[in-house]
Design a protein around this motif. Sequence first.
Motif, mmCIF file in Angstrom:
data_model
loop_
_atom_site.group_PDB
_atom_site.id
_atom_site.type_symbol
_atom_site.label_atom_id
_atom_site.label_comp_id
_atom_site.label_asym_id
_atom_site.label_seq_id
_atom_site.Cartn_x
_atom_site.Cartn_y
_atom_site.Cartn_z
ATOM 1 N N GLN A 22 23.648 -60.450 55.625
ATOM 2 C CA GLN A 22 22.757 -59.818 55.095
ATOM 3 C C GLN A 22 21.658 -58.580 55.300
ATOM 4 O O GLN A 22 20.917 -58.183 55.676
ATOM 5 C CB GLN A 22 21.655 -61.138 56.109
ATOM 6 N N ASN A 23 22.287 -58.097 56.522
ATOM 7 C CA ASN A 23 21.561 -56.710 57.324
ATOM 8 C C ASN A 23 23.083 -55.580 56.792
ATOM 9 O O ASN A 23 22.002 -54.683 57.169
ATOM 10 C CB ASN A 23 21.784 -57.349 58.833
ATOM 11 N N PHE A 24 23.490 -55.435 56.508
ATOM 12 C CA PHE A 24 23.889 -54.040 55.768
ATOM 13 C C PHE A 24 23.676 -54.050 54.028
ATOM 14 O O PHE A 24 23.895 -54.994 53.960
ATOM 15 C CB PHE A 24 25.140 -54.335 56.522
ATOM 16 N N GLY A 25 23.234 -53.242 54.004
ATOM 17 C CA GLY A 25 23.386 -53.053 52.757
ATOM 18 C C GLY A 25 22.030 -51.674 52.718
ATOM 19 O O GLY A 25 21.709 -50.817 53.085
ATOM 20 N N ASN A 52 32.484 -59.095 47.790
ATOM 21 C CA ASN A 52 31.856 -57.627 47.250
ATOM 22 C C ASN A 52 31.191 -58.130 47.380
ATOM 23 O O ASN A 52 29.600 -57.196 46.421
ATOM 24 C CB ASN A 52 33.435 -58.524 46.107
ATOM 25 N N ASN A 53 30.153 -59.658 47.169
ATOM 26 C CA ASN A 53 28.361 -59.662 46.606
ATOM 27 C C ASN A 53 27.117 -59.476 47.851
ATOM 28 O O ASN A 53 26.385 -59.431 47.575
ATOM 29 C CB ASN A 53 28.115 -61.222 45.920
ATOM 30 N N TYR A 54 28.045 -58.894 48.909
ATOM 31 C CA TYR A 54 26.892 -58.482 50.573
ATOM 32 C C TYR A 54 26.208 -57.281 50.279
ATOM 33 O O TYR A 54 27.142 -56.054 49.411
ATOM 34 C CB TYR A 54 28.135 -58.171 51.690
ATOM 35 N N GLY A 55 24.946 -57.486 50.639
ATOM 36 C CA GLY A 55 24.205 -55.986 50.578
ATOM 37 C C GLY A 55 23.246 -56.506 51.359
ATOM 38 O O GLY A 55 22.730 -56.729 52.344
ATOM 39 N N GLY A 59 27.631 -55.447 46.738
ATOM 40 C CA GLY A 59 28.622 -54.062 46.492
ATOM 41 C C GLY A 59 28.381 -53.272 48.714
ATOM 42 O O GLY A 59 29.183 -52.264 48.311
ATOM 43 N N ALA A 60 26.889 -52.973 48.445
ATOM 44 C CA ALA A 60 26.328 -51.947 49.189
ATOM 45 C C ALA A 60 26.768 -52.515 50.796
ATOM 46 O O ALA A 60 27.570 -51.448 51.000
ATOM 47 C CB ALA A 60 24.641 -52.045 49.179
ATOM 48 N N ALA A 61 27.510 -53.285 50.710
ATOM 49 C CA ALA A 61 27.895 -53.546 52.519
ATOM 50 C C ALA A 61 29.596 -53.003 52.948
ATOM 51 O O ALA A 61 29.692 -51.903 53.391
ATOM 52 C CB ALA A 61 27.961 -55.270 53.035
ATOM 53 N N GLU A 62 29.971 -53.529 51.533
ATOM 54 C CA GLU A 62 31.356 -52.657 51.263
ATOM 55 C C GLU A 62 31.343 -51.828 51.043
ATOM 56 O O GLU A 62 32.379 -50.723 52.235
ATOM 57 C CB GLU A 62 32.320 -53.239 50.120
ATOM 58 N N GLU A 63 30.453 -50.783 50.678
ATOM 59 C CA GLU A 63 30.291 -49.216 50.471
ATOM 60 C C GLU A 63 29.823 -48.269 52.074
ATOM 61 O O GLU A 63 30.250 -47.442 52.289
ATOM 62 C CB GLU A 63 29.595 -48.983 49.370
#
Length: 316
Positions: A22-25, A52-55, A59-63
């Motif tokens: 929840q804190n990464f994106g 895959n769906n974290y943001g 996808g933003a957390a993975e990026e």
Amino acid sequence: MPYRRAGRSGLVLPPLSLGLWQNFGTARAYETQRAIVLRAFDLGVTHFDLANNYGPPPGAAEEMFGRILATDLKAYRDEIVVSTKAGYLMWPGPYGDFGSRKYLLSSLDASLKRLGLDYVDVFYHHRPDPETPIEESMGALVTAVAQGKTLYPAISNYDAAQTDAAAAVLADAGTPLLLHQPRYSMFDRTPEDGVLDAVDRAGAAAIVYSPLAQGMLTDRYLNGVPEGSRAVTSVFLHESDITEDVLGTVRALNEVAAGRGQTLAQLALQWVLRNPVVVSAIIGASSVAQLEQNLGAIGGPELGADELAEIDRILG
């Protein structure tokens, strides 16, 4: 860092892992996120938990983590355990959700691209699919291992019977279940009703999420609901959840923590880690200071029988 073995595997994990839920994106400054990740690694947190769906957005957390890997941690890839998941809605249409072979393997390929990696260490089916046989979902994990795109298969949010079934399929394929990730905290003891036993039977380990009950098991709500807190801003916790009964319980637990020279969060983390099936608890962090405080749970005094009994009494 006193690393702990994950079930009967050869892999060890830190007792506290950093989750990027929840804190990464895009909603937070990149430099803040980078500082948290690098400080965690400096303190011995070698496992980073993604999906895959974290943001936000998905996808933003993975990026973001892929960017940190490329610019700061590339030389340390073999000292880091990266996990990701698929199982919740990721893209429109009938093939972007749940547990089909098509979705899971396509999602893993997309995750690897966002992370800039050839493989992840652990790949989870994020939740059981009521319409897809477990054999198909677990077969996709087996294929991912065979393709070298992950080292270990894992599951999340499975009940006890589903865990037994998934573990049996994976064992028959020669790729035994490594981890089960259930929600577990003082406020949600559901895994004690069979799931932890099923994980133990499989020779796997539990790595638990939301051990602080979305922040309720911290000092954040001791005096009510502050402005800007997760109970006001999050879709996973609501102000109506912070009742007077909950506040009374939190304050009583805080007294137990204070008697041990700990924060409430440190007590709550140590409580979930008391169970020998639990190899690690996943914590989030919105700042380096919060990360460091929660990592203080490691090495705290062992919970005694009297303290555990008092906690059970408070929890009712």
